[in-house]
Design a protein around this motif. Structure first.
Motif, mmCIF file in Angstrom:
data_model
loop_
_atom_site.group_PDB
_atom_site.id
_atom_site.type_symbol
_atom_site.label_atom_id
_atom_site.label_comp_id
_atom_site.label_asym_id
_atom_site.label_seq_id
_atom_site.Cartn_x
_atom_site.Cartn_y
_atom_site.Cartn_z
ATOM 1 N N ALA A 47 0.823 -1.208 0.000
ATOM 2 C CA ALA A 47 0.000 0.000 0.000
ATOM 3 C C ALA A 47 0.857 1.258 0.000
ATOM 4 O O ALA A 47 0.346 2.363 -0.242
ATOM 5 N N LYS A 48 2.161 1.098 0.243
ATOM 6 C CA LYS A 48 3.070 2.250 0.259
ATOM 7 C C LYS A 48 4.032 2.214 -0.927
ATOM 8 O O LYS A 48 5.093 2.833 -0.886
ATOM 9 N N LEU A 49 3.635 1.495 -1.989
ATOM 10 C CA LEU A 49 4.477 1.339 -3.178
ATOM 11 C C LEU A 49 3.651 1.600 -4.433
ATOM 12 O O LEU A 49 2.645 0.937 -4.674
ATOM 13 N N VAL A 50 4.080 2.565 -5.243
ATOM 14 C CA VAL A 50 3.371 2.951 -6.463
ATOM 15 C C VAL A 50 4.319 2.863 -7.648
ATOM 16 O O VAL A 50 5.468 3.296 -7.566
ATOM 17 N N ILE A 51 3.806 2.316 -8.765
ATOM 18 C CA ILE A 51 4.583 2.276 -10.008
ATOM 19 C C ILE A 51 3.907 3.194 -11.009
ATOM 20 O O ILE A 51 2.731 3.014 -11.337
ATOM 21 N N PHE A 52 4.640 4.201 -11.495
ATOM 22 C CA PHE A 52 4.102 5.277 -12.313
ATOM 23 C C PHE A 52 4.519 5.190 -13.776
ATOM 24 O O PHE A 52 5.564 4.630 -14.119
ATOM 25 N N CYS A 53 3.716 5.846 -14.615
ATOM 26 C CA CYS A 53 4.141 6.343 -15.926
ATOM 27 C C CYS A 53 3.828 7.834 -15.940
ATOM 28 O O CYS A 53 2.764 8.249 -15.476
ATOM 29 N N ASN A 54 4.751 8.636 -16.448
ATOM 30 C CA ASN A 54 4.577 10.098 -16.477
ATOM 31 C C ASN A 54 4.371 10.669 -15.078
ATOM 32 O O ASN A 54 3.487 11.505 -14.846
ATOM 33 N N ALA A 55 5.170 10.253 -14.111
ATOM 34 C CA ALA A 55 5.040 10.774 -12.748
ATOM 35 C C ALA A 55 5.340 12.271 -12.720
ATOM 36 O O ALA A 55 6.331 12.722 -13.296
ATOM 37 N N PRO A 56 4.492 13.072 -12.043
ATOM 38 C CA PRO A 56 4.761 14.509 -11.921
ATOM 39 C C PRO A 56 5.799 14.801 -10.849
ATOM 40 O O PRO A 56 5.972 14.018 -9.907
ATOM 41 N N ASP A 57 6.479 15.927 -10.969
ATOM 42 C CA ASP A 57 7.529 16.319 -10.019
ATOM 43 C C ASP A 57 6.980 16.902 -8.728
ATOM 44 O O ASP A 57 7.730 17.078 -7.761
ATOM 45 N N ASP A 58 5.688 17.247 -8.704
ATOM 46 C CA ASP A 58 5.170 18.068 -7.608
ATOM 47 C C ASP A 58 3.923 17.476 -6.948
ATOM 48 O O ASP A 58 3.094 18.185 -6.398
ATOM 49 N N ASN A 59 3.789 16.163 -6.994
ATOM 50 C CA ASN A 59 2.620 15.484 -6.439
ATOM 51 C C ASN A 59 2.670 15.486 -4.905
ATOM 52 O O ASN A 59 3.613 14.957 -4.324
ATOM 53 N N PRO A 60 1.655 16.044 -4.223
ATOM 54 C CA PRO A 60 1.676 16.054 -2.758
ATOM 55 C C PRO A 60 1.069 14.806 -2.125
ATOM 56 O O PRO A 60 1.082 14.658 -0.907
ATOM 57 N N PHE A 61 0.479 13.906 -2.950
ATOM 58 C CA PHE A 61 -0.252 12.760 -2.416
ATOM 59 C C PHE A 61 0.638 11.523 -2.314
ATOM 60 O O PHE A 61 1.397 11.203 -3.219
ATOM 61 N N MET A 62 0.482 10.803 -1.215
ATOM 62 C CA MET A 62 1.182 9.542 -1.022
ATOM 63 C C MET A 62 0.346 8.402 -1.597
ATOM 64 O O MET A 62 -0.879 8.514 -1.664
ATOM 65 N N ALA A 63 0.974 7.333 -2.030
ATOM 66 C CA ALA A 63 2.355 6.998 -1.737
ATOM 67 C C ALA A 63 3.323 7.468 -2.829
ATOM 68 O O ALA A 63 4.503 7.157 -2.781
ATOM 69 N N GLY A 64 2.848 8.222 -3.798
ATOM 70 C CA GLY A 64 3.661 8.523 -4.961
ATOM 71 C C GLY A 64 4.423 9.820 -4.931
ATOM 72 O O GLY A 64 5.069 10.181 -5.915
ATOM 73 N N ALA A 65 4.400 10.548 -3.816
ATOM 74 C CA ALA A 65 5.048 11.855 -3.783
ATOM 75 C C ALA A 65 6.567 11.745 -3.770
ATOM 76 O O ALA A 65 7.128 10.913 -3.071
ATOM 77 N N PHE A 66 7.213 12.580 -4.573
ATOM 78 C CA PHE A 66 8.654 12.819 -4.456
ATOM 79 C C PHE A 66 8.909 14.252 -4.876
ATOM 80 O O PHE A 66 8.074 14.886 -5.521
ATOM 81 N N HIS A 67 10.057 14.772 -4.485
ATOM 82 C CA HIS A 67 10.416 16.158 -4.778
ATOM 83 C C HIS A 67 11.262 16.161 -6.047
ATOM 84 O O HIS A 67 12.419 15.734 -6.030
ATOM 85 N N GLY A 68 10.699 16.614 -7.142
ATOM 86 C CA GLY A 68 11.370 16.530 -8.432
ATOM 87 C C GLY A 68 12.614 17.390 -8.519
ATOM 88 O O GLY A 68 12.751 18.401 -7.812
ATOM 89 N N VAL A 69 13.497 17.012 -9.415
ATOM 90 C CA VAL A 69 14.764 17.738 -9.552
ATOM 91 C C VAL A 69 14.569 19.104 -10.198
ATOM 92 O O VAL A 69 15.482 19.931 -10.193
ATOM 93 N N THR A 70 13.395 19.376 -10.741
ATOM 94 C CA THR A 70 13.108 20.707 -11.298
ATOM 95 C C THR A 70 12.602 21.673 -10.241
ATOM 96 O O THR A 70 12.381 22.851 -10.532
ATOM 97 N N GLU A 71 12.402 21.190 -9.010
ATOM 98 C CA GLU A 71 11.821 22.016 -7.953
ATOM 99 C C GLU A 71 12.896 22.809 -7.204
ATOM 100 O O GLU A 71 14.085 22.526 -7.281
ATOM 101 N N ALA A 72 12.419 23.802 -6.424
ATOM 102 C CA ALA A 72 13.312 24.601 -5.588
ATOM 103 C C ALA A 72 13.824 23.780 -4.410
ATOM 104 O O ALA A 72 13.446 22.620 -4.226
ATOM 105 N N ASP A 73 14.667 24.401 -3.582
ATOM 106 C CA ASP A 73 15.259 23.676 -2.453
ATOM 107 C C ASP A 73 14.187 23.157 -1.502
ATOM 108 O O ASP A 73 14.305 22.057 -0.962
ATOM 109 N N ALA A 74 13.146 23.940 -1.301
ATOM 110 C CA ALA A 74 12.009 23.510 -0.480
ATOM 111 C C ALA A 74 10.755 24.181 -1.019
ATOM 112 O O ALA A 74 10.813 25.304 -1.536
ATOM 113 N N ILE A 75 9.638 23.508 -0.897
ATOM 114 C CA ILE A 75 8.394 24.000 -1.493
ATOM 115 C C ILE A 75 7.204 23.475 -0.692
ATOM 116 O O ILE A 75 7.279 22.401 -0.102
#
Length: 454
Positions: free
Chosen positions: A187-215
């Motif tokens: 339930a804490k593992l997601v496999i994506f296609c076209n994952a966005p850099d700025d998704n706030p929802f779990m379990a798929g959230a990560f901080h994309g490399v195009t983002e600022a230091d903190a957001i």
């Protein structure tokens, strides 16, 4: 200027229609933590997260008190760990130490989840990527709050079928590693296609490399609000129906915008995006399936379901983008089975199958989400389902994802209980015919012809 009528209307949505802000997610870049020494790397990661996020939970709670708006989750997303740990981690076990560090940091600052135990492998896998992917079962077994995601394809690059096949195996292994807890690791593992850099929802959230230091990114919710609004226009034409959804989505998104701006100002961290997804919960009256039934379906899954969901998704986005200049993430309507009582009822009554859910993912916000399947489902079958869902995303230039939970020791007709927002789920049947020879092919499915836009 906000009028007294609008204030009263919002209060009513909160008190009676399950309106909430689903999450404030603090995205943190860990790129400046990179180090070839594993001990130093873990120390830097822990120190940066606990420094930047130390006020996240208290600030969220204070905003709740000041504005009377429930904020259900406070979360953190970080740079994909495969990128951060590449220099120091020489084995899957090395990556597990980082998962434990993330978990410890999450517990220190008091957040609900921390996402970003991730790898981006849409075109190929580095040694670090593969080590992280192979570490996932152990990492999710030995942590409580860490969430993992892997992006295996995109419209621009095609589908990495080597990664798809490996993730089929990792889903099965994660189920086995966490079988004493009803295979909760999946339930804490997601496999994506076209994952966005700025998704706030779990379990798929990560901080994309195009983002600022903190957001600061905020995810809103509100299926109950939309359902109540539609009750007032029963029998009306489609134009009236669509206008009602748009106006309601506007109001919901404005609440999220208010919280996002306030959190940004109080924490001194830039505001990123509002994700205006309709995210259901197991609570009665907080269901996307019930919206579809209010539109006119006897049960979610009946003929017309995909059309109704397409309309709902589109009108939510049209209303939401007028309420905020910065809409991102996933944005739309989620259809997680275990987290939506209406979906659960539809499955139990035979109205909804995995195949129908797959058709619905062509037009919904994400994909095959929180679906429990028999514990003896093979890794090849799971890889085939991942490939099917990723292909929908690749060809349609949208985000799609798979969060399947093979429940060890249980079969079709039984139920698994996850608790909390994750809810409970009936075990759904999967197609029994094999795709082993297909997913065993190596290499990449090429990008579609319409990907060439330069």
């Amino acid at each position: 200027m906000i009028t007294r009528l609008e204030v009263n209307e919002t209060n009513n949505m909160i008190e009676h229609e399950n309106l909430d802000v689903r999450t404030i997610t603090l995205g943190i870049s860990l790129l400046d933590c990179c180090d070839s020494d594993l001990g130093k790397l873990n120390e830097k990661i822990y120190n940066k997260i606990t420094t930047l996020a130390k006020d996240l939970v208290p600030t969220g709670k204070q905003i709740e008190r000041d504005f009377g708006i429930p904020i259900v989750n406070k979360r953190i997303s970080v740079t994909p760990i495969a990128l951060v740990g590449g220099a120091a981690c020489k084995s899957p076990e090395d990556f597990v130490t980082i998962a434990k560090t993330l978990d410890r940091a999450a517990k220190t600052v008091g957040v609900n989840f921390i996402g970003g135990y991730s790898a981006l492998v849409s075109k190929g896998m580095t040694t670090a990527d593969e080590n992280l992917m192979r570490s996932i079962p152990q990492a999710l077994k030995e942590t409580d709050f860490v969430c993992s995601s892997i992006n295996v394809g995109s419209t621009k690059t095609g589908l990495n079928m080597d990664a798809v096949r490996l993730m089929g195996e990792m889903v099965v292994r994660t189920a086995e590693y966490t079988k004493d807890n009803d295979c909760l690791g999946c339930a804490k593992l997601v496999i994506f296609c076209n994952a966005p850099d700025d998704n706030p929802f779990m379990a798929g959230a990560f901080h994309g490399v195009t983002e600022a230091d903190a957001i600061i990114n905020v995810g809103v919710s509100g299926p109950g609000v939309v359902k109540t609004a539609l009750q007032s226009v029963r029998g009306a034409d489609f134009e009236t129906l669509c206008e009602t959804i748009k106006k309601t989505a506007f109001k919901i998104t404005r609440v999220g915008q208010l919280v996002a701006k306030e959190a940004s100002a109080r924490l001194g961290i830039p505001f990123g995006i509002i994700d205006l997804s309709l995210a259901p919960t197991p609570a009665v009256g907080d269901s996307v399936a019930e919206i579809l039934e209010e539109i006119g379906l006897e049960r979610a899954g009946a003929p017309g379901t995909t059309a109704a969901l397409a309309m709902l998704n589109d009108q939510v986005k049209k209303g939401g983008v007028m309420a905020s200049s910065y809409v991102g993430g996933l944005s739309g309507a989620f259809i997680p089975v275990s987290e939506d009582q209406g979906m659960i009822d539809a499955v139990n009554e035979g109205a909804l199958t995995i195949e129908k859910l797959e058709a619905m993912t062509c037009v919904c916000s994400v994909g095959l989400d929180m679906i429990a399947v028999p514990g003896d489902t093979s890794a090849a079958t799971i890889a085939g389902i991942i490939a099917d869902e990723a292909a929908i995303g690749m060809v349609n230039q949208k985000t799609t994802a798979v969060r399947l939970i093979p429940v060890i020791g249980k079969g079709v007709g039984e139920t698994v209980e996850f608790g909390g927002l994750l809810g409970h789920a009936p075990i759904m049947p999967v197609n029994a015919f094999s795709c082993e020879k297909f997913v065993s092919r190596t290499g990449r499915i090429p990008a579609p012809i319409h990907s060439f836009k330069n």
